[in-house]
Design a protein around this motif. Sequence first.
Motif, PDB file in Angstrom:
ATOM      1  N   ARG A 237      -5.329  -5.544   9.971  1.00  0.00           N
ATOM      2  CA  ARG A 237      -5.421  -6.739   9.131  1.00  0.00           C
ATOM      3  C   ARG A 237      -4.818  -7.968   9.800  1.00  0.00           C
ATOM      4  NH1 ARG A 237      -5.917  -2.274   6.699  1.00  0.00           N
ATOM      5  NH2 ARG A 237      -7.084  -2.045   4.767  1.00  0.00           N
TER       6      ARG A 237
ATOM      7  N   SER B 162       0.850  -1.179   0.000  1.00  0.00           N
ATOM      8  CA  SER B 162       0.000   0.000   0.000  1.00  0.00           C
ATOM      9  C   SER B 162       0.890   1.235   0.000  1.00  0.00           C
ATOM     10  CB  SER B 162      -0.883  -0.031   1.232  1.00  0.00           C
ATOM     11  OG  SER B 162      -1.675   1.121   1.296  1.00  0.00           O
TER      12      SER B 162
ATOM     13  N   SER C 196       4.968  -4.199  10.592  1.00  0.00           N
ATOM     14  CA  SER C 196       4.805  -3.336   9.426  1.00  0.00           C
ATOM     15  C   SER C 196       6.188  -2.852   9.020  1.00  0.00           C
ATOM     16  CB  SER C 196       3.901  -2.147   9.745  1.00  0.00           C
ATOM     17  OG  SER C 196       4.457  -1.366  10.790  1.00  0.00           O
TER      18      SER C 196
ATOM     19  N   PHE D  82      -2.604   0.231   9.506  1.00  0.00           N
ATOM     20  CA  PHE D  82      -3.044  -0.518   8.334  1.00  0.00           C
ATOM     21  C   PHE D  82      -2.758  -2.008   8.521  1.00  0.00           C
ATOM     22  CE2 PHE D  82      -2.031  -2.372   4.184  1.00  0.00           C
ATOM     23  CZ  PHE D  82      -3.139  -2.024   3.428  1.00  0.00           C
ATOM     24  N   CYS D  83      -1.547  -2.338   8.938  1.00  0.00           N
ATOM     25  CA  CYS D  83      -1.172  -3.745   9.112  1.00  0.00           C
ATOM     26  C   CYS D  83      -1.843  -4.363  10.335  1.00  0.00           C
ATOM     27  CB  CYS D  83       0.348  -3.866   9.223  1.00  0.00           C
ATOM     28  SG  CYS D  83       1.229  -3.421   7.699  1.00  0.00           S
TER      29      CYS D  83
ATOM     30  N   TYR E  26      -1.733  -8.350  11.175  1.00  0.00           N
ATOM     31  CA  TYR E  26      -0.292  -8.587  11.041  1.00  0.00           C
ATOM     32  C   TYR E  26       0.447  -8.088  12.276  1.00  0.00           C
ATOM     33  CZ  TYR E  26      -1.052  -9.694   6.148  1.00  0.00           C
ATOM     34  OH  TYR E  26      -1.462 -10.270   4.975  1.00  0.00           O
TER      35      TYR E  26
ATOM     36  N   CYS F  12       3.267  -5.483   5.106  1.00  0.00           N
ATOM     37  CA  CYS F  12       2.821  -6.139   6.333  1.00  0.00           C
ATOM     38  C   CYS F  12       3.300  -7.585   6.350  1.00  0.00           C
ATOM     39  CB  CYS F  12       1.292  -6.142   6.405  1.00  0.00           C
ATOM     40  SG  CYS F  12       0.522  -4.519   6.200  1.00  0.00           S
TER      41      CYS F  12
END
Length: 69
Positions: free
Chosen positions: A19, A1, A24, A15-16, A21, A34
Motif C-alpha cells: 500500500r 487490519s 509497519s 500488507f503495508c 507505506y 501502517c
Amino acid sequence: SDMSSSLQILKCQKFCGLRGYNFSGLQYGRQCWCSQQTGVRASNDSQCNVPCPGDTSKICGGGLRNSVY
C-alpha cells in the motif's frame, strides 16, 4: 487490519508495503498499523510485551504500543 495467523510480522510488512507505506507496526499481538513515519516518541522496550500468536519468541507490540518494522 487484524493479523491472526502465525506470520504476523511478515504479513503486516507486506500488507503495508503493498500500500506504499514505509513502516509497519504490530499492536496488541495482532493489530497491523501502517505509516509513512515512525512517530514522534519511542517507549521503553518493556512496554512491548505481547508475544506474537504462533511464534511466542517474537514480540508484537503491547497495549497502545507498536513494535515497528
